[in-house]
Each structure stands twice: as structure tokens, then as C-alpha cells.
Scaffold this motif. Structure first.
Motif: not given
Length: 293
Positions: A32-44, A148-163
């Protein structure tokens, strides 16, 4: 077309398996999306401290950078996590901008770590060793770039606030106008991606006093287009589809977890899925779960 996955654990005994479970879900969403990827993990997290997730060019010497700013940096491929006392965050950010302007802060929070790169989602997950990570909840995204272009900046997730972070499948038709509103309110959007606009909009609403659930409710009035949002906060996990809800989405809930995916096949390997309540989230309805509740 993009892929979204998310997993919110109710049962603490599953926390060591969070990364491994999410990694499998991301792998299944590769097509479903082969050009880039990302993830956010809420750990300790450590009370009074902030984790800054850094991203640098390939070959960045994060250990040396940590020595220059006087704090330990834990590298993960092109990213690294820097834990600093909350009272020193502004000073550390200023030092980073001065000493290593090529290094970006892509996420910050007491518990959140955020990683993203160009490449097949399965390969991105392996690069950052997602399968070894533990925590209470996580969200991820596989991208097929359209606006937008295939770049790391364009990959998700996006974070604009704490946590706080967001992944998005769809397209916003009024993101330029919302971007101008956010700029007037002092919230900068650094990429061309409309998903970052959505993330910043939620931050804007929450700075004004909204809970995440309230901010998502307001987005139904203020954001036009077709979209599915999956969002994370320090203790919570939320889902929202636009009123038309043309983007695919499926959820599963058991006594142990809540899971989201763009397609059921990404949920099929979860423990206990055979007895889960599996459902399609309703259009224009905010779903939210919170470990602090």
C-alpha cells in the motif's frame, strides 16, 4: 494510496511484544506504500526528562555529537534518541542547531520515539530494529507519495507537539488555507505534505485547551477532503475518518488491545484476533482510548 497501522495495548504483559507486532503489521502494508515508512513508539519515560529523536545524514557520528553537547545519545541507524532534562530542552535544541545544523529534531516527548526513512517499509523497520522495541502503544505508516516528493521529510508520522504524532491516509483540499492560519498562530509547517498540516492543526487546537478528542471533533468542521487519521499522545490513541469515509479502515478490539489497519490482513496475525470484535470505524466519529483514564 497509503497504509496505516496502529496498536494500543490494554494489557501490560504484551508491552515487550509491541514492536514485533507492529513490525509485522507494517510489513504486510508494504504494497500500500512502498516508497517510505515510519513509526512512533511510546515506551518508557523518565519524569522530568524529554526524549528528542534526532535524524541526521548517513554516517552522522551521534556519539561525538552527544559528547559535544554533554548528553548521551543512543543511535539507531540514521536516527538517535537524546534524553535531556526538560528544563534544558531549549538550550539543547539551540546547541544542536549551532553545532550540527544538518541534524533535525523529528519528535520530542517524555515517552515518544519517532523514526522514518525512505525505502520499503519492511526494510525501514529492520533498520531501526522495531521488533526489539517495547511500549504501550505505537502507530505506523507506509507511504505512496502523491502530493510531494519521496523524501524522508515527507514520510509519516508527523509530530508537531510533545508526545503527539499523526499518520494520515487521504488528501486535504484546504491545507494551504489551514497552513496560513497556523503560520499566523506561530505554528510552522516545514514540508509540503498536507499530513503535517493536519498534525499541526491538532497541536494548535490542543494548545488552545482542547483535548485530543475535542481537537479531532473540530477537525471535522475545519479540515476539508478525504482522510483517515490515527494519532498518538503520551497516554492515548485516537482514530478519525472523514464524513465520506472512502479510505479503507478496519479495527479490532479485545480485552488486551485495540488495533487499527487499512486492511484486515494486517490484523490477522495479532494474538486473540479470532475472538476480537472486528469493525469498520464509522464516518465522522472520534474513537479514543487512554491509558491514563
Amino acid at each position: 494510496m497509503c497504509g496505516i497501522v496502529g496498536l494500543f495495548l490494554k494489557e501490560p504483559k504484551l508491552e515487550p511484544e509491541l514492536g514485533a507486532l507492529l513490525s509485522e503489521m507494517l510489513d504486510i502494508m508494504c504494497d500500500r506504500g512502498p516508497d517510505s515508512a515510519g513509526f512512533a513508539v511510546y515506551g518508557a519515560g523518565t519524569p522530568g526528562f524529554v526524549k528528542l529523536t534526532l535524524r541526521g545524514p548517513a554516517g552522522t557520528d551521534f556519539a561525538a555529537l552527544g559528547g559535544q553537547i554533554g548528553h548521551l545519545v543512543t543511535p539507531r541507524d540514521t536516527h538517535a534518541v537524546l534524553s535531556v532534562p526538560a528544563a534544558e530542552e531549549a538550550a539543547v535544541r539551540a546547541a544542536l542547531a549551532r553545532i550540527a545544523p544538518e541534524v533535525r529534531v523529528v519528535g520530542a516527548g517524555n515517552r515518544m520515539e519517532l523514526y522514518k526513512e525512505v525505502g520499503l517499509p519492511a526494510d525501514v523497520a529492520k533498520r531501526f530494529k522495531l521488533e526489539t522495541m517495547s511500549g504501550t502503544h505505537a502507530i505506523g505508516h507506509t507511504r505512496m507519495a502523491t502530493e510531494s516528493a519521496v523524501t524522508t521529510d515527507g514520510a509519516h508520522p508527523f509530530s508537531t507537539g510533545p508526545d503527539q504524532c499523526l499518520v494520515h491516509n487521504g488528501s486535504l483540499s484546504n491545507h494551504a488555507g489551514v497552513r496560513r492560519l497556523l503560520a499566523r498562530e506561530g505554528l510552522s509547517v516545514n514540508t509540503e505534505n498536507d499530513s503535517e498540516v493536519a498534525a499541526a492543526y491538532l497541536t494548535y487546537r490542543m494548545r488552545g485547551g482542547d483535548t485530543l478528542g475535542e481537537a479531532l471533533e473540530h477537525s471535522l468542521d475545519d479540515l476539508d477532503g478525504f482522510y483517515t487519521f490515527v494519532v498518538g499522545t503520551e497516554t492515548g490513541f485516537g482514530v478519525l475518518r472523514d464524513p465520506i469515509a472512502c479510505k479503507p479502515a478496519v479495527m479490532a478490539e479485545t480485552d488486551s488491545y485495540v488495533a487499527f489497519a487499512s486492511e484486515y490482513r494486517a490484523l490477522a496475525g495479532l494474538p486473540g484476533i479470532e475472538t476480537a470484535r472486528v469493525f469498520e470505524p464509522e464516518p465522522a466519529k472520534v474513537y479514543f482510548w487512554d491509558r491514563a483514564a
